[in-house]
Design a protein around this motif. Structure first.
Motif, PDB file in Angstrom:
ATOM      1  N   ARG A  13      31.449  47.059  74.447  1.00 29.99           N
ATOM      2  CA  ARG A  13      30.377  47.463  73.525  1.00 29.99           C
ATOM      3  C   ARG A  13      30.864  47.389  72.067  1.00 29.99           C
ATOM      4  O   ARG A  13      30.166  46.862  71.200  1.00 29.99           O
ATOM      5  N   ILE A  16      31.150  43.714  70.990  1.00 27.87           N
ATOM      6  CA  ILE A  16      29.851  43.076  70.775  1.00 27.87           C
ATOM      7  C   ILE A  16      29.189  43.614  69.506  1.00 27.87           C
ATOM      8  O   ILE A  16      28.623  42.866  68.709  1.00 27.87           O
ATOM      9  N   ARG A  17      29.311  44.919  69.313  1.00 31.41           N
ATOM     10  CA  ARG A  17      28.697  45.519  68.125  1.00 31.41           C
ATOM     11  C   ARG A  17      29.312  44.918  66.852  1.00 31.41           C
ATOM     12  O   ARG A  17      28.602  44.565  65.910  1.00 31.41           O
ATOM     13  N   HIS A  21      27.392  42.625  64.111  1.00 26.90           N
ATOM     14  CA  HIS A  21      27.393  43.079  62.723  1.00 26.90           C
ATOM     15  C   HIS A  21      27.800  41.932  61.801  1.00 26.90           C
ATOM     16  O   HIS A  21      27.243  41.750  60.709  1.00 26.90           O
ATOM     17  N   VAL A  74      24.954  46.458  78.711  1.00 27.66           N
ATOM     18  CA  VAL A  74      25.508  46.937  77.438  1.00 27.66           C
ATOM     19  C   VAL A  74      25.320  45.865  76.349  1.00 27.66           C
ATOM     20  O   VAL A  74      24.912  46.170  75.226  1.00 27.66           O
ATOM     21  N   PHE A  75      25.610  44.619  76.719  1.00 30.65           N
ATOM     22  CA  PHE A  75      25.428  43.521  75.762  1.00 30.65           C
ATOM     23  C   PHE A  75      23.993  43.503  75.245  1.00 30.65           C
ATOM     24  O   PHE A  75      23.747  43.422  74.041  1.00 30.65           O
ATOM     25  N   GLU A  77      21.751  45.911  75.234  1.00 29.97           N
ATOM     26  CA  GLU A  77      21.461  47.090  74.406  1.00 29.97           C
ATOM     27  C   GLU A  77      21.925  46.866  72.974  1.00 29.97           C
ATOM     28  O   GLU A  77      21.192  47.115  72.015  1.00 29.97           O
ATOM     29  N   GLU A  78      23.159  46.383  72.851  1.00 31.53           N
ATOM     30  CA  GLU A  78      23.701  46.164  71.509  1.00 31.53           C
ATOM     31  C   GLU A  78      22.962  45.026  70.806  1.00 31.53           C
ATOM     32  O   GLU A  78      22.696  45.090  69.610  1.00 31.53           O
ATOM     33  N   TYR A  79      22.641  44.002  71.589  1.00 33.44           N
ATOM     34  CA  TYR A  79      22.009  42.815  71.005  1.00 33.44           C
ATOM     35  C   TYR A  79      20.688  43.166  70.332  1.00 33.44           C
ATOM     36  O   TYR A  79      20.447  42.836  69.178  1.00 33.44           O
ATOM     37  N   ALA A  81      19.540  46.256  69.681  1.00 34.09           N
ATOM     38  CA  ALA A  81      19.696  47.331  68.688  1.00 34.09           C
ATOM     39  C   ALA A  81      20.089  46.742  67.332  1.00 34.09           C
ATOM     40  O   ALA A  81      19.725  47.282  66.286  1.00 34.09           O
ATOM     41  N   ALA A  82      20.821  45.629  67.370  1.00 35.20           N
ATOM     42  CA  ALA A  82      21.258  45.001  66.120  1.00 35.20           C
ATOM     43  C   ALA A  82      20.146  44.166  65.476  1.00 35.20           C
ATOM     44  O   ALA A  82      20.343  43.602  64.399  1.00 35.20           O
ATOM     45  N   GLY A 252      17.493  46.951  77.046  1.00 32.10           N
ATOM     46  CA  GLY A 252      17.877  47.114  75.642  1.00 32.10           C
ATOM     47  C   GLY A 252      16.790  46.665  74.687  1.00 32.10           C
ATOM     48  O   GLY A 252      16.629  47.200  73.589  1.00 32.10           O
TER      49      GLY A 252
END
Lengths: 376, 323
Positions: A13, A16-17, A21, A74-75, A77-79, A81-82, A252
């Protein structure tokens, strides 16, 4: 029973975050349903692919990272969310790849998958025909045996991504004799092939999101047939099950959209309007339910099979409700062009494609509840 | 992460299901409704022997808990069989008493609850204003800032004939400084009520599917018709997406997210079980509308529980406040 992320997920996580970014474009890309936007999204797939992030759950040898299903969640979710761009190649990364990984030859896997993971080849689907929608087994386009391969003839329609994509996959009738679900052959073909005409169709908002395909003896070599000729239905159904399940709409994505909805509600809503407040609460509750359902699904040892139909009905109706709530919060601005409106128009297709929700309810009733089959 | 019940938890739920199915709970429900609590008390004892009430009682007081996941499993099965009596209230009272520290009230009643010797009714005004079955309970408590025992008076019939709702007259405070314990009891009670509703909804779906497979009209089982199929499929979708919320909330027990997650689960379970009841009635037709047909007991309970332990509007407001 637990909902704990392990150190491997936490580390993934964080990676990836940080990557998102550093790489997510500051300005949203133009709509991927336009020529310009499609090109920008194609470029984004290449950016993802350069760091093996276009298909993280694939085996490493094909350009993925071989991550676990939980890491994949998780990927995603982060994808989302970004605020990262929509995925232009889901037909390739999710639908075609799933089928190939189950039914493809080693040669096909080695040849077809890496260019998808690299963002080099974008895929369209070619399922429906003018006379075969929900009743997909009624399709009439043909594959006729010729030297070293097959000649495709007929018409496909509602072919999503086809106006700008590179290649397509679909079912063709190779033998009219054995019955509706047999004698179908699953093939892949280039969209710039000789004998193939692509006519874009404007979506509800006018954007050319899908197309009609006219095939006039389009040649497909034998190595582009998936599975056994004449046995394409089974392979196609494994793709369809996947399309209905989690992969087409990762949790996500809804979590990020609901976060934006809550922000919009805080910004725009009259606090005394409890009817809208309740709809925002429901949106959050449903996104939480969907997220937890995802964790439940990947925790199971068995194949979810027809339960994918439950998921499809849930996310498609939720997606519409979510965007309707946003448009209602926007009031008179709701009809103006915006990401919310684009999302709304997109959501309206969800209850229709990948098997209409009526077909899904038949599947649920017959295969999960055990009700008798009857006339449609 | 492993977000599915383990083998032991599945076995526990299956054991309760078998126990209750063999007992034939509809008869106990009708007896309870007519004022004969004996068959209901017998069920209560059997459930206590299976360990149900000990799940909410701390080990220091003779229990095995608190075990929220197992409690959800149990409440689901009790709901599935429409078990009569204030079991949600008793389990929530165990949560309340377990949080009060070293007080005589807890030391006296918690072991009795664990053993199945005490039916406890509980009010938590304003969301839980009436003492369910307060006239037959061994103890009636009212909790907010303080905990009091309460007398009951009068009583009003519920839509669910097995639920008697009694107004309370609270006595003197037995324990003060109980706000947090009361809030915890409310959260656990709402979660277990949601699990009960989920079980109720699942039972209604099952009995309605069975009916649609056999009931013939126009020369076909009515379950062949898409209009019927689609109603039933929708119920399964609602139930299947309510269940993860129940267990997600159970896993959030004693975390800051617990209240929010309980309210999410309660909202979804209320909607799913009520839809299941409406569809059950519609698909059964007139027979489902009769008092004598057992599933009508489940149908009535689904509506009665819809706003018990907090209305959907109250729970939605709690979700939004937590965002």
């Amino acid at each position: 029973m637990d909902l704990d992320f392990g150190p491997a997920e936490a580390e993934f996580r964080a990676e990836i975050r940080a990557w998102l970014h550093a790489h997510v474009p500051a300005e949203p890309l133009p709509s991927l349903e336009t020529e310009e936007g499609f090109a920008a999204h194609r470029e984004w797939e290449r950016t993802l692919g350069a760091d093996r992030l276009a298909a993280v759950s694939w085996p490493e040898e094909y350009g993925g990272r071989g991550v676990t299903p939980l890491q994949w969640l998780v990927f995603e979710e982060e994808y989302y969310a970004a605020g990262a761009p929509g995925r232009v190649n889901q037909n390739g990364t999710d639908l075609l790849a799933t089928t190939l990984l189950r039914h493809g030859t080693p040669e096909q896997l080695a040849r077809i998958l890496p260019p998808i993971a690299a963002g080099e080849v974008i895929w369209a689907q070619a399922w429906s025909e003018p006379g075969a929608g929900s009743d997909l087994a009624g399709l009439r386009s043909t594959a006729t045996r010729t030297d070293g391969g097959w000649l495709l003839a007929g018409q496909k329609t509602w072919s999503s991504r086809a106006p700008f994509a590179d290649r397509a996959f679909g079912l063709f009738r190779s033998d009219p004799e054995p019955g509706r679900h047999r004698g179908l052959t699953y093939v892949m073909f280039p969209l710039d092939a000789e004998g193939l005409t692509v006519r874009p169709i404007g979506r509800l908002d006018g954007k050319p999101a899908f197309a009609e395909l006219f095939l006039d003896d389009v040649f497909v070599p034998d190595h582009d047939v998936i599975g056994t000729a004449g046995e394409g239905w089974k392979a196609a159904m494994s793709t369809a099950g996947n399309e209905r399940g989690l992969t087409l709409r990762p949790p996500g994505r809804f979590m990020a959209t609901v976060d934006r909805l809550v922000a919009l509600w805080r910004e725009r809503a009259d606090p005394s309007d409890t009817a809208l407040r309740d709809r925002v609460a429901d949106a959050w509750i449903r996104s939480q339910a969907y997220r937890l359902k995802g964790f439940e699904t990947i925790s199971r040892d068995d194949d979810i099979g027809a339960e994918a139909s439950l998921t499809k009905v849930f996310w498609s109706e939720f997606d519409v409700a979510l965007h309707e709530t946003a448009l209602d919060l926007l009031g008179p601005d709701g009809e103006l062009e915006s990401p919310w409106l684009e999302g709304y128009v997109f959501s309206l297709a969800g209850t229709i494609y990948a098997g209409t929700n009526e077909i899904q309810r038949n599947v649920i009733a017959e295969r999960l509840l055990g009700l008798p089959k009857g006339a449609r | 992460m492993k977000f599915v019940l383990d083998a032991e938890q599945r076995l526990f739920a299956a054991t309760l299901h078998t126990l209750l199915a063999d007992a034939g709970t509809a008869r106990a429900v009708r007896a309870w409704a007519s004022g004969d609590t004996k068959p209901g008390r017998a069920l209560w004892s059997a459930l206590a022997d299976a360990g149900v009430f000990a799940l909410a009682v701390p080990e220091a007081h003779g229990g095995a808990g608190p075990l929220p996941v197992e409690l959800v499993c149990a409440a689901e099965q009790l709901g599935r069989h429409a078990v009569p009596g204030p079991f949600v209230e008793t389990l929530a009272a165990a949560e309340l008493l377990g949080r009060l520290g070293d007080v005589p009230l807890a030391a006296t009643w918690l072991p009795r609850i664990a053993e199945g010797e005490a039916l406890v009714s509980l009010t938590l005004p304003p969301a839980v204003p009436y003492a369910l079955d307060g006239d037959v309970a061994d103890l009636v408590l009212t909790a907010d800032d303080s905990v009091r025992d309460a007398a009951v008076r009068g009583g009003t019939a519920s839509l669910d004939p097995a639920r008697r709702m009694l107004p309370v007259v609270p006595g003197e405070p037995l324990v003060t400084g109980a706000r947090e314990a009361s809030a915890a009891a409310y959260d656990l009670g709402a979660l277990l009520c949601a699990a009960q509703q989920f079980g109720l909804g699942r039972a209604l779906l099952d009995v309605t599917v069975a009916y649609a497979q056999t009931r013939q009209q126009f020369g076909h089982p009515i379950g062949e018709f898409q209009a019927v199929k689609h109603h039933l499929a929708g119920v399964l979708v609602d139930l299947e997406f309510a269940r993860p919320l129940l267990f997600g909330a159970a896993l959030a027990y004693r975390t800051p997210d617990f209240s929010r997650d309980v309210s999410a689960a309660k909202t979804a379970a209320s909607a799913a079980s009520y839809t299941a009841a409406r569809v059950a009635l519609q698909v059964h037709g007139a027979i489902g509308y009769t008092d004598e047909y057992d599933p009508s007991l489940w149908i009535r309970k689904a509506r009665a529980l819809y706003a018990a332990w907090g209305s959907p509007a109250e729970h939605r407001a709690r979700v939004v406040d937590a965002l």
